[in-house]
Write a protein that holds these residues in place. Structure first.
Motif, PDB file in Angstrom:
ATOM      1  N   THR A  39      78.999   0.845 -30.189  1.00  0.00           N
ATOM      2  CA  THR A  39      79.844   0.407 -30.629  1.00  0.00           C
ATOM      3  C   THR A  39      80.439   1.034 -31.758  1.00  0.00           C
ATOM      4  O   THR A  39      81.486   0.519 -32.884  1.00  0.00           O
ATOM      5  CB  THR A  39      80.660  -1.423 -30.376  1.00  0.00           C
ATOM      6  OG1 THR A  39      80.212  -1.264 -29.290  1.00  0.00           O
ATOM      7  CG2 THR A  39      80.789  -2.249 -31.574  1.00  0.00           C
ATOM      8  N   MET A  40      79.091   0.669 -32.806  1.00  0.00           N
ATOM      9  CA  MET A  40      79.796   1.829 -33.926  1.00  0.00           C
ATOM     10  C   MET A  40      80.375   2.783 -33.957  1.00  0.00           C
ATOM     11  O   MET A  40      80.388   3.555 -34.942  1.00  0.00           O
ATOM     12  CB  MET A  40      77.691   1.089 -35.048  1.00  0.00           C
ATOM     13  CG  MET A  40      77.234  -0.301 -35.093  1.00  0.00           C
ATOM     14  SD  MET A  40      78.381  -1.128 -35.875  1.00  0.00           S
ATOM     15  CE  MET A  40      79.046  -1.820 -35.023  1.00  0.00           C
ATOM     16  N   GLU A  41      79.148   3.743 -33.167  1.00  0.00           N
ATOM     17  CA  GLU A  41      79.614   5.346 -33.308  1.00  0.00           C
ATOM     18  C   GLU A  41      81.101   5.366 -33.084  1.00  0.00           C
ATOM     19  O   GLU A  41      82.188   5.648 -33.942  1.00  0.00           O
ATOM     20  CB  GLU A  41      78.812   5.466 -31.977  1.00  0.00           C
ATOM     21  CG  GLU A  41      77.509   5.906 -31.774  1.00  0.00           C
ATOM     22  CD  GLU A  41      76.847   6.632 -31.162  1.00  0.00           C
ATOM     23  OE1 GLU A  41      77.845   6.492 -30.316  1.00  0.00           O
ATOM     24  OE2 GLU A  41      75.591   6.604 -31.016  1.00  0.00           O
ATOM     25  N   ARG A  42      81.625   4.510 -32.092  1.00  0.00           N
ATOM     26  CA  ARG A  42      83.510   4.304 -31.651  1.00  0.00           C
ATOM     27  C   ARG A  42      83.821   3.893 -33.426  1.00  0.00           C
ATOM     28  O   ARG A  42      84.783   4.274 -33.688  1.00  0.00           O
ATOM     29  CB  ARG A  42      83.894   3.780 -30.783  1.00  0.00           C
ATOM     30  CG  ARG A  42      83.588   3.300 -28.954  1.00  0.00           C
ATOM     31  CD  ARG A  42      83.953   5.032 -29.119  1.00  0.00           C
ATOM     32  NE  ARG A  42      83.359   6.253 -28.080  1.00  0.00           N
ATOM     33  CZ  ARG A  42      83.935   6.055 -26.890  1.00  0.00           C
ATOM     34  NH1 ARG A  42      84.883   5.118 -26.592  1.00  0.00           N
ATOM     35  NH2 ARG A  42      83.084   6.241 -25.910  1.00  0.00           N
ATOM     36  N   ALA A  43      83.463   3.225 -34.019  1.00  0.00           N
ATOM     37  CA  ALA A  43      83.903   2.389 -35.925  1.00  0.00           C
ATOM     38  C   ALA A  43      83.571   3.832 -36.817  1.00  0.00           C
ATOM     39  O   ALA A  43      84.702   3.924 -37.506  1.00  0.00           O
ATOM     40  CB  ALA A  43      83.525   1.306 -36.012  1.00  0.00           C
ATOM     41  N   GLY A  44      83.263   4.856 -36.517  1.00  0.00           N
ATOM     42  CA  GLY A  44      82.751   5.882 -36.963  1.00  0.00           C
ATOM     43  C   GLY A  44      81.467   5.639 -37.959  1.00  0.00           C
ATOM     44  O   GLY A  44      81.652   5.735 -39.487  1.00  0.00           O
ATOM     45  N   ILE A  45      80.653   4.484 -37.281  1.00  0.00           N
ATOM     46  CA  ILE A  45      79.515   4.154 -38.655  1.00  0.00           C
ATOM     47  C   ILE A  45      78.412   5.093 -38.865  1.00  0.00           C
ATOM     48  O   ILE A  45      77.894   4.432 -37.796  1.00  0.00           O
ATOM     49  CB  ILE A  45      79.747   2.502 -38.668  1.00  0.00           C
ATOM     50  CG1 ILE A  45      81.271   1.881 -39.426  1.00  0.00           C
ATOM     51  CG2 ILE A  45      78.682   2.836 -39.692  1.00  0.00           C
ATOM     52  CD1 ILE A  45      80.816   0.912 -39.049  1.00  0.00           C
ATOM     53  N   ASP A  46      78.280   5.742 -39.417  1.00  0.00           N
ATOM     54  CA  ASP A  46      77.015   7.120 -39.186  1.00  0.00           C
ATOM     55  C   ASP A  46      75.499   5.781 -39.767  1.00  0.00           C
ATOM     56  O   ASP A  46      75.749   4.626 -40.280  1.00  0.00           O
ATOM     57  CB  ASP A  46      77.073   7.393 -40.168  1.00  0.00           C
ATOM     58  CG  ASP A  46      76.080   8.049 -39.801  1.00  0.00           C
ATOM     59  OD1 ASP A  46      75.862   9.135 -39.147  1.00  0.00           O
ATOM     60  OD2 ASP A  46      74.461   7.804 -40.726  1.00  0.00           O
ATOM     61  N   GLU A  47      74.468   6.017 -38.165  1.00  0.00           N
ATOM     62  CA  GLU A  47      73.235   5.040 -38.725  1.00  0.00           C
ATOM     63  C   GLU A  47      72.688   5.353 -40.398  1.00  0.00           C
ATOM     64  O   GLU A  47      71.890   4.182 -40.804  1.00  0.00           O
ATOM     65  CB  GLU A  47      71.838   5.417 -37.985  1.00  0.00           C
ATOM     66  CG  GLU A  47      72.738   5.830 -35.912  1.00  0.00           C
ATOM     67  CD  GLU A  47      71.179   6.344 -35.668  1.00  0.00           C
ATOM     68  OE1 GLU A  47      70.595   6.924 -36.303  1.00  0.00           O
ATOM     69  OE2 GLU A  47      71.533   6.026 -34.383  1.00  0.00           O
ATOM     70  N   THR A  48      73.177   6.020 -40.817  1.00  0.00           N
ATOM     71  CA  THR A  48      72.584   5.625 -42.636  1.00  0.00           C
ATOM     72  C   THR A  48      73.229   4.189 -42.910  1.00  0.00           C
ATOM     73  O   THR A  48      72.670   4.217 -44.016  1.00  0.00           O
ATOM     74  CB  THR A  48      72.683   7.090 -43.123  1.00  0.00           C
ATOM     75  OG1 THR A  48      74.058   7.666 -43.430  1.00  0.00           O
ATOM     76  CG2 THR A  48      71.787   8.137 -43.156  1.00  0.00           C
ATOM     77  N   LEU A  49      74.679   4.466 -42.923  1.00  0.00           N
ATOM     78  CA  LEU A  49      74.636   2.889 -43.047  1.00  0.00           C
ATOM     79  C   LEU A  49      74.424   1.784 -42.926  1.00  0.00           C
ATOM     80  O   LEU A  49      75.325   0.436 -43.289  1.00  0.00           O
ATOM     81  CB  LEU A  49      76.371   3.138 -42.984  1.00  0.00           C
ATOM     82  CG  LEU A  49      77.223   4.718 -43.703  1.00  0.00           C
ATOM     83  CD1 LEU A  49      78.431   4.782 -43.505  1.00  0.00           C
ATOM     84  CD2 LEU A  49      76.361   4.876 -45.131  1.00  0.00           C
ATOM     85  N   ARG A  50      73.701   1.942 -41.724  1.00  0.00           N
ATOM     86  CA  ARG A  50      73.617   0.230 -40.840  1.00  0.00           C
ATOM     87  C   ARG A  50      71.947  -0.211 -41.512  1.00  0.00           C
ATOM     88  O   ARG A  50      71.360   1.095 -41.463  1.00  0.00           O
ATOM     89  CB  ARG A  50      73.634   0.989 -39.572  1.00  0.00           C
ATOM     90  CG  ARG A  50      75.081   0.897 -39.296  1.00  0.00           C
ATOM     91  CD  ARG A  50      75.296   1.745 -38.155  1.00  0.00           C
ATOM     92  NE  ARG A  50      74.806   0.576 -36.780  1.00  0.00           N
ATOM     93  CZ  ARG A  50      73.948   1.336 -35.393  1.00  0.00           C
ATOM     94  NH1 ARG A  50      74.580   2.712 -35.378  1.00  0.00           N
ATOM     95  NH2 ARG A  50      73.559   0.726 -34.790  1.00  0.00           N
ATOM     96  N   LEU A  51      71.798  -1.078 -41.013  1.00  0.00           N
ATOM     97  CA  LEU A  51      70.354  -1.223 -41.747  1.00  0.00           C
ATOM     98  C   LEU A  51      70.722  -2.734 -40.410  1.00  0.00           C
ATOM     99  O   LEU A  51      71.148  -3.516 -40.035  1.00  0.00           O
ATOM    100  CB  LEU A  51      70.045  -2.439 -42.388  1.00  0.00           C
ATOM    101  CG  LEU A  51      70.373  -1.115 -44.356  1.00  0.00           C
ATOM    102  CD1 LEU A  51      69.629  -2.362 -45.219  1.00  0.00           C
ATOM    103  CD2 LEU A  51      68.865  -0.091 -43.712  1.00  0.00           C
TER     104      LEU A  51
END
Length: 310
Positions: A39-51
């Motif tokens: 779901t995060m990948e489809r939103a274009g949210i990189d792992e470096t921007l998530r905790l």
């Protein structure tokens, strides 16, 4: 403790996680991670921007404030259910998964033990655990129930951004242990009284609750099962009477004296069958009624007790 930082929060929880055994729980956790990651990948949210904070049966994602909140919310509204459907299609019935989700914003801080804390995070957790959101998931034919905080609705949802159906969000007040909290629920708000029910049916649409489980039967939070009209407690089922012993085949009279066309039949009768009997017929003896004459000295029949006289 570090200084608080602003984050967008996504909280996702597995329904009825504790009802599963250890093997199923481990599998569900892997499924949850996969669904959230995609779901995060489809939103274009990189792992470096998530905790990420792992809570066992739930996961919390703290997303950098530079990430577009509409972008995240669009993915949660559309991609999260789609990814979950894809996973459930390949899972056995024991490994089916349904999710409650919350999107909120606020300030959080990291304490000296590496734990995220903050009042805004507490409020988001209360929304995730609220009875109303649990009831919404039980009533849905789908596998995801989503609500957003008041700040996310006011800042994002109500402006009707593409892919975010503002008209499908409904205002609700969720009862929590910290008092009532305003929130906005995607989809219909459960009817009054449904929020207090405890789930118990197997995952799936229109589930039938089991005892101390879903819905109003039986009312798990101390409530009574709804009666046939939907209101008030149901009456206990009436005891079923034991079947009466059946008499032997034939014609039987019990209680009182039968009367046939003005004639009386009294006492126990035996061996009366066939033929035609006319006139007054008296069978047996009873006080106040005429008695049949006794047989004559020759023993001629017709006068014996229980006989018929013309």
């Amino acid at each position: 403790m570090n200084d608080p930082v602003n984050r967008t929060m996504l909280l996702v929880d597995i329904e009825r996680f504790s009802d599963r055994d250890d093997v199923e729980q481990a599998f569900l956790r892997r499924m949850l991670y996969d669904v959230v990651d995609r779901t995060m990948e489809r939103a274009g949210i990189d792992e470096t921007l998530r905790l990420r904070a792992d809570q066992g049966d739930s996961v919390m994602e703290f997303i950098d404030p530079n990430v577009s909140v509409p972008q995240l919310l669009r993915s949660v509204v559309s991609e999260l259910p789609a990814q979950l459907r894809a996973v459930n299609r390949m899972a056995s019935s024991a490994a089916q998964m349904r999710l409650r989700a919350v999107v909120a914003t606020g300030f959080i801080a990291l304490d000296e033990r590496g734990i995220w804390v903050g009042s805004d995070l507490n409020h988001a957790c209360r929304l995730l655990d609220a009875d109303l959101l649990r009831a919404a998931l039980r009533e849905r034919p789908g596998d995801v129930a989503l609500c957003v905080s008041q700040s996310v609705y006011a800042g994002i949802v109500r402006h009707d951004h593409p892919g975010i159906p503002a008209e499908e969000f409904h205002e609700a007040t969720l009862a929590t242990k910290n008092g009532p909290l305003p929130a906005w629920l995607l989809g219909p708000v459960p009817a009054p009284g449904q929020a207090a029910a405890v789930p118990g049916a197997a995952a799936g649409a229109a589930r039938t609750p089991v005892p101390d489980a879903s819905g109003e039967r039986p009312g798990p939070a101390g409530g009574a099962q709804a009666g046939p009209s939907g209101g008030g407690p149901a009456c206990a089922p009436a005891p079923v009477a034991a079947p009466a012993a059946q008499p032997p085949a034939g014609v039987h009279f019990t209680g009182g004296a039968p009367v046939f066309g003005g004639s009386f039949v009294m006492g126990d009768q035996h061996g009366v069958s066939g033929g035609r009997v006319v006139g007054d017929v008296v069978m047996g003896g009873a006080g106040g009624l005429p008695q049949a004459p006794e047989a004559d000295a020759a023993g001629r029949p017709g006068a014996a007790e229980g006989g018929a006289h013309q």
